[in-house]
Design an enzyme around this catalytic site. Sequence first.
Site, PDB file in Angstrom:
ATOM      1  N   ASN A 225      33.094 -48.579 -48.902  1.00  0.00           N
ATOM      2  CA  ASN A 225      32.356 -48.342 -47.668  1.00  0.00           C
ATOM      3  C   ASN A 225      31.762 -49.663 -47.174  1.00  0.00           C
ATOM      4  O   ASN A 225      30.842 -50.205 -47.790  1.00  0.00           O
ATOM      5  CB  ASN A 225      31.247 -47.315 -47.953  1.00  0.00           C
ATOM      6  CG  ASN A 225      30.377 -47.046 -46.747  1.00  0.00           C
ATOM      7  OD1 ASN A 225      30.653 -47.542 -45.643  1.00  0.00           O
ATOM      8  ND2 ASN A 225      29.324 -46.272 -46.941  1.00  0.00           N
TER       9      ASN A 225
ATOM     10  N   TYR B 180      26.896 -48.235 -29.652  1.00  0.00           N
ATOM     11  CA  TYR B 180      28.130 -48.986 -29.945  1.00  0.00           C
ATOM     12  C   TYR B 180      28.082 -50.379 -29.304  1.00  0.00           C
ATOM     13  O   TYR B 180      28.358 -51.390 -29.961  1.00  0.00           O
ATOM     14  CB  TYR B 180      29.312 -48.172 -29.416  1.00  0.00           C
ATOM     15  CG  TYR B 180      30.676 -48.765 -29.689  1.00  0.00           C
ATOM     16  CD1 TYR B 180      31.281 -48.633 -30.936  1.00  0.00           C
ATOM     17  CD2 TYR B 180      31.385 -49.424 -28.686  1.00  0.00           C
ATOM     18  CE1 TYR B 180      32.546 -49.156 -31.184  1.00  0.00           C
ATOM     19  CE2 TYR B 180      32.647 -49.942 -28.915  1.00  0.00           C
ATOM     20  CZ  TYR B 180      33.227 -49.808 -30.170  1.00  0.00           C
ATOM     21  OH  TYR B 180      34.481 -50.328 -30.401  1.00  0.00           O
TER      22      TYR B 180
ATOM     23  N   ALA C 270      25.478 -52.117 -28.410  1.00  0.00           N
ATOM     24  CA  ALA C 270      24.465 -52.957 -29.068  1.00  0.00           C
ATOM     25  C   ALA C 270      25.010 -53.495 -30.390  1.00  0.00           C
ATOM     26  O   ALA C 270      24.801 -54.666 -30.722  1.00  0.00           O
ATOM     27  CB  ALA C 270      23.187 -52.160 -29.292  1.00  0.00           C
ATOM     28  N   SER C 271      25.733 -52.647 -31.136  1.00  0.00           N
ATOM     29  CA  SER C 271      26.282 -53.113 -32.423  1.00  0.00           C
ATOM     30  C   SER C 271      27.318 -54.212 -32.187  1.00  0.00           C
ATOM     31  O   SER C 271      27.377 -55.202 -32.909  1.00  0.00           O
ATOM     32  CB  SER C 271      26.892 -51.949 -33.218  1.00  0.00           C
ATOM     33  OG  SER C 271      28.106 -51.498 -32.640  1.00  0.00           O
ATOM     34  N   LYS C 272      28.121 -54.060 -31.144  1.00  0.00           N
ATOM     35  CA  LYS C 272      29.186 -55.034 -30.880  1.00  0.00           C
ATOM     36  C   LYS C 272      28.615 -56.334 -30.292  1.00  0.00           C
ATOM     37  O   LYS C 272      29.172 -57.415 -30.493  1.00  0.00           O
ATOM     38  CB  LYS C 272      30.246 -54.428 -29.953  1.00  0.00           C
ATOM     39  CG  LYS C 272      31.008 -53.248 -30.584  1.00  0.00           C
ATOM     40  CD  LYS C 272      31.776 -53.666 -31.819  1.00  0.00           C
ATOM     41  CE  LYS C 272      32.636 -52.567 -32.392  1.00  0.00           C
ATOM     42  NZ  LYS C 272      33.355 -52.997 -33.610  1.00  0.00           N
TER      43      LYS C 272
ATOM     44  N   ILE D 196      42.224 -50.143 -26.253  1.00  0.00           N
ATOM     45  CA  ILE D 196      43.401 -50.240 -27.123  1.00  0.00           C
ATOM     46  C   ILE D 196      43.788 -48.841 -27.595  1.00  0.00           C
ATOM     47  O   ILE D 196      42.913 -48.036 -27.967  1.00  0.00           O
ATOM     48  CB  ILE D 196      43.104 -51.143 -28.359  1.00  0.00           C
ATOM     49  CG1 ILE D 196      42.503 -52.497 -27.930  1.00  0.00           C
ATOM     50  CG2 ILE D 196      44.360 -51.344 -29.207  1.00  0.00           C
ATOM     51  CD1 ILE D 196      43.367 -53.376 -27.045  1.00  0.00           C
TER      52      ILE D 196
END
Length: 248
Positions: A64, A156, A158-160, A189
């Site tokens: 993980n 998502y 913010a994480s990227k 994609i």
Amino acid sequence: MKLLEGKVALITGASRGIGKAIAIRYAQEGCNIAFSDVRRDENMELCEKELLALGVKAKGYASNAASFEDSEKLVETVANDFGGIDILVNNAGITRDNLLMRMQEKDWDLIMDVNLKSVFNLTHACQKIMLKQRSGSIINMSSVVGVSGNAGQSNYSASKAGIIGFTKSIAQELGSRNIRCNAVAPGFIITDMTAQLPEDVRKDWEKKIPLRRGGTPEEVAKVCVFLGSDLSSYVSGQVINVCGAMNC
Ligand code: NAI
């Protein structure tokens, strides 16, 4: 001479999708492949088989990426099994899309752990090996929405975006030891991740893309070959969009 002959790559979340396409493309360039995914399932076994058929050393590991402990163990095991790690591709990522109004705390935390903390976990573990080797290429899978934002994807995005800040910092921190760190920002994609979207939303996205189609995992993989190989020996701290001009 193949572009990645004899190198070792560790790719997270590579039993399918973009990660698997990178693994296959790397193997075609002579790279030995260690890859991880959350569990050992039929996808992992198939990916392992396809890689071995390309004549390289290849092994899938259940690990993980969101767990610091798992990641430390994974890197130690891979370094023992393969004798080093030249390229780290932090690819594992998930979505839990919702408007902020409906977003639960657990959806924020999960996305941060799987998408962003994983990049810290694996890079932190690999740096010891790369520092000793005095070489390495780290490739972090961001997203165009990490650059531009997107309604309904605040967790998502913010994480990227966090991945981009991390990438630029690591490029500055480890550059003097010949370790490069770059981010790839794919647009739309076609993988299982985007297959979850309703048909009309997908069509709508495609209409907005100047190249008028979604990209393929292989098109992202080709950019990762560039970043993993000596073709990009003076490229570090960059974000390369692979988005059919969707984000320019
Ligand atoms: P996918 O859902 O097809 O594959 C992701 C893989 O990561 C799966 O095999 C999954 O089991 C694995 N994974 C998930 N959580 C994990 C964890 N905690 N530890 C280890 N492995 C884990 O997704 P896809 O489309 O191939 O995405 C790959 C990366 O590219 C992700 O980081 C995603 O955010 C990013 N990306 C994808 C885009 C797209 O349009 N498909 C666009 C922009 C970025």
